[in-house]
Scaffold this motif. Sequence first.
Motif, PDB file in Angstrom:
ATOM      1  N   ILE A 504     -15.791   1.876   7.486  1.00 50.15           N
ATOM      2  CA  ILE A 504     -14.374   1.943   7.847  1.00 50.15           C
ATOM      3  C   ILE A 504     -13.667   0.658   7.426  1.00 50.15           C
ATOM      4  N   ILE A 505     -14.243  -0.470   7.791  1.00 47.72           N
ATOM      5  CA  ILE A 505     -13.602  -1.760   7.524  1.00 47.72           C
ATOM      6  C   ILE A 505     -13.439  -1.996   6.033  1.00 47.72           C
ATOM      7  N   THR A 506     -14.510  -1.806   5.257  1.00 44.71           N
ATOM      8  CA  THR A 506     -14.432  -2.073   3.811  1.00 44.71           C
ATOM      9  C   THR A 506     -13.496  -1.098   3.110  1.00 44.71           C
ATOM     10  N   ALA A 507     -13.478   0.151   3.552  1.00 47.54           N
ATOM     11  CA  ALA A 507     -12.596   1.140   2.926  1.00 47.54           C
ATOM     12  C   ALA A 507     -11.128   0.797   3.171  1.00 47.54           C
ATOM     13  N   ILE A 508     -10.805   0.387   4.392  1.00 48.26           N
ATOM     14  CA  ILE A 508      -9.413   0.058   4.733  1.00 48.26           C
ATOM     15  C   ILE A 508      -8.948  -1.172   3.960  1.00 48.26           C
TER      16      ILE A 508
END
Length: 580
Positions: A504-508
């Motif tokens: 989630i963090i890297t995609a955002i």
Amino acid sequence: MEKLEKFKSLGLSENTLKALSRKGFEEPSPIQEKTIPYLLSGEKNVIGQAQTGTGKTAAFGIPLVEKLNRKPGSVQALILTPTRELAVQVSEEINSLRGYKKLKIMPIYGGASIEAQIRELKKGIDIIVGTPGRVIDHINRGTLDLSKISFFILDEADEMLNMGFIEDVEKILSKTNNEKRMLMFSATMPSKIKVLAKKYMGEFDIISVKEEQLTTDLAEQIYFEVRKSDKFEALSRIIDVEENFYGLVFTRTKVDAEEVANRLIDRGYSAEALHGDISQYQRERILKKFKTKNSNILVATDVAARGIDIENLTHVINYSLPQNPESYVHRIGRTGRAGNEGTAITFVTPEEYRKLLFIKRFAKAEIKKSTIPEIKDVINTKKQKIKEDIKSTLSDNINNVYEVLAKDLIEEFKEPEKIIAAVLKNVYQDELETNNYNEIKEVSIDKKGKTRLFVALGRADEMNPKKLVDYIEKETKVPGRIIRDVRVFEKFSFITVPFEDAEIITAIFKKKSKGRKPLIERAKEKKDNNDRNDNRNNDRRSNGRNSSRNYDNNNRRNNYNKKNNSSDRPKRNYNKSANN
């Protein structure tokens, strides 16, 4: 219903209809059906609201192609997109819709040669598809004049807002003429979008389609963990364990589509391949054969399958994981239609599991893990089908000659079981042989592990562990309590989060990076696991042998701070975010 009949009723030219036919389109999507005639006939500005994956590009691309003619010397339409990938995609889509019309369409975005773009602009471009940053760059250089455009289109306006592009959009709008027609397309309608519309669009109409669930409840969604080398074996078992398999098998490339289809044919299945190298005549023949169920397996690429509308599919199989979540939604949307149940199956290798998690979140879908049918299960299914076939034949009127022959055989050989077995073997050959199938090795995917992330912010950016955690929670909605082992150094930091939350963090942050290196990404593996001197060594390395890495880190941090402090970009202060 005649092919393309609904498109014809929208008032499209023969040239556009031929282009749609070549692309395999059959019926307009709801947003296309509402938007195309409105844009062709009216003059008012329009906001089109529909989910991603509903055909918005063609909804505005088709009217552009219809209304514009080649006009060397001035840009006629500007389409702004939030990312370079979307700019290329939209440009290619409109180019494929123009048919034989001599319109020049070009994407312009950061990262590509600006000199090459300037050369093309000097030759004259009719439709530009660009990202805000590169469009502003050309305007400032005097290589792009928007004073005579007829159409200004803002694609994925809500994403523009989320990525902090609205001030850039306003700057670009200030360089356009007042007579242009403005179109805005957005999946959602936040208040800031409405404010922008009222400020620049004057009177406008909103065209929206009913928001639908991204994936249908009628499609059971499952995934199998499998090695790449075992995918074909798994596919064969799935086909054989189903009583009446009728499905689409998606591959990533045309080479894969051909290979899988040919291997299926070699095994005796009725399969066809559909990809970009197939001629229009072949395409129509293959689709007709599949729709009439003269073949029951269609192996296709995403591009080749675009626009195909096939009812009553039992299965959609993602032989290759799709490139993005939108493609997953498009693929499985072809099963579970019109009240019929269907199954969507995805093959996932250990390396692809992270990507599957991202797709699950985007599609808001429950994709359950399942096990590949065992060889004994496939054989038992085949045995049952043979029994049912024989029962069905018994209910028919059997020619007396077969009954006489059966009596003769029983009287002669006195062993009814062996006679029936010989007949079955003669009819079904080696259909029930277990050696037709290969063993599939079990794979294991670690789903509970932790992931170390690198953050291009540190003490020099006034970060401390609490501020960093608060900032990440604010930006991603990932709970701060699960962010552990926070190490803040002078110019960068490290955090540890659960496997799934790392996705989630890297995609955002990748999405927020606007094509540059993201502020947060997976940390490189350490060569030395001794952490005792991390602080001292990492600070020393900032001026030592890893200077090239720190040059990249500084660039990312400077880009981030430049974005926060620049007068022509939205002010975003992570300290403020952290304290809110």
